[in-house]
Design an enzyme around this catalytic site. Structure first.
Site, PDB file in Angstrom:
ATOM      1  N   PRO A   1       0.800  -1.229   0.000  1.00 22.51           N
ATOM      2  CG  PRO A   1       0.150  -0.874   2.219  1.00 22.51           C
ATOM      3  CD  PRO A   1       0.883  -1.840   1.340  1.00 22.51           C
ATOM      4  CD  GLU A   2       5.066  -0.347   0.103  1.00 23.59           C
ATOM      5  OE1 GLU A   2       5.965  -1.106   0.512  1.00 23.59           O
ATOM      6  OE2 GLU A   2       4.045  -0.761  -0.502  1.00 23.59           O
ATOM      7  CB  VAL A   3       0.816   3.675  -4.387  1.00 20.93           C
ATOM      8  CG1 VAL A   3      -0.494   2.986  -4.056  1.00 20.93           C
ATOM      9  CG2 VAL A   3       0.631   4.733  -5.463  1.00 20.93           C
TER      10      VAL A   3
END
Length: 241
Positions: A135-137
């Site tokens: 989920p870094e984005v």
């Protein structure tokens, strides 16, 4: 005395490294990454260790980077950030270079850097309700350090979808994508995972080491060079005890 951030136990040829920050969902920080490197070196030097398992204490495998780490890197220079990123990359390289298999034993959530840590393992065993994702984005980050591994495990389009949408996927979907090797039922997960690890530990260690090395040595080789590398490993195996 405070609890160590990583527990190290050996039984029946299996060295279990347990991420031990359950109050932080086993989030990665510099201390934990360093402890993992030291534990891998310890296991590699111990001939009695045939398999390394990485698990998480409490409900989750690993939630990614510790919030305090994210706050810390915001104050670092470009060169300092590069060295910090390389430290995690060195962990992944060490896992791949280790003589014996490294197996992720995943319950709960394996997200961001935690999903990267699982993906860097040779095998991933997941409990049926486990969740995986990058989920870094959503925070403006990139799962950069695991991308070289993800690109090899998941077909290009699926890998792209995982990292640009940042969605979480269940264990069954993760297995279908190639992120997970085996999914076990919740009620039997502990027993089945242990049976898998102990079965792997009973395989001839020399053959396992040669097999792991050959599989990863093929990266970047042409077909003809891969066949030649296979012939060389074949000779090593034939000449061994």
């Amino acid at each position: 005395m405070s609890e160590p951030v990583l527990r190290y136990d050996v039984e029946d040829g299996v060295a279990t490294l347990t991420l031990n920050r359950p109050d932080k969902r086993n989030a990665l920080n510099g201390e934990l990454v360093a402890a993992l490197k030291d534990a891998l070196d310890r296991a590699d030097a111990d001939a009695a260790v045939r398999v390394v398992a990485i698990a998480g204490a409490g409900k989750d495998f690993c939630s990614g980077a510790d919030l305090a780490e994210l706050e810390r890197i915001a104050t670092l220079s470009s060169d300092e950030n590069l060295q910090d990123a390389r430290s995690l990359g060195a962990l992944f390289t060490k896992m791949r270079d280790l003589r014996c298999p490294v197996v992720a034993v995943v319950r709960g959530r394996a997200l961001a850097g935690g999903c990267g840590l699982a993906s860097a393992c040779d095998v991933v065993l997941a409990e049926e309700s486990a969740e995986f994702g990058y989920p870094e984005v959503h925070l403006g980050f990139v799962p950069a350090m695991v991308m070289a591994i993800l690109r090899r495990k998941v077909v290009e389009g699926k890998a792209f979808d995982l990292v640009v949408n940042g969605a979480r996927v269940g264990a069954a979907e993760a297995e279908r994508l190639g992120l997970v090797t085996h999914v076990f039922d919740a009620g039997t997960f502990e027993a089945e995972a242990r049976a898998y690890l102990e079965g792997l530990a009973r395989r001839p260690p020399g053959a396992v080491t040669l097999t792991k090395r050959l599989l990863y040595d093929l990266d970047g080789l042409s077909f003809d060079d891969g066949i030649e590398r296979g012939a060389q490993v074949n000779v090593e195996a034939r000449m061994s005890d």
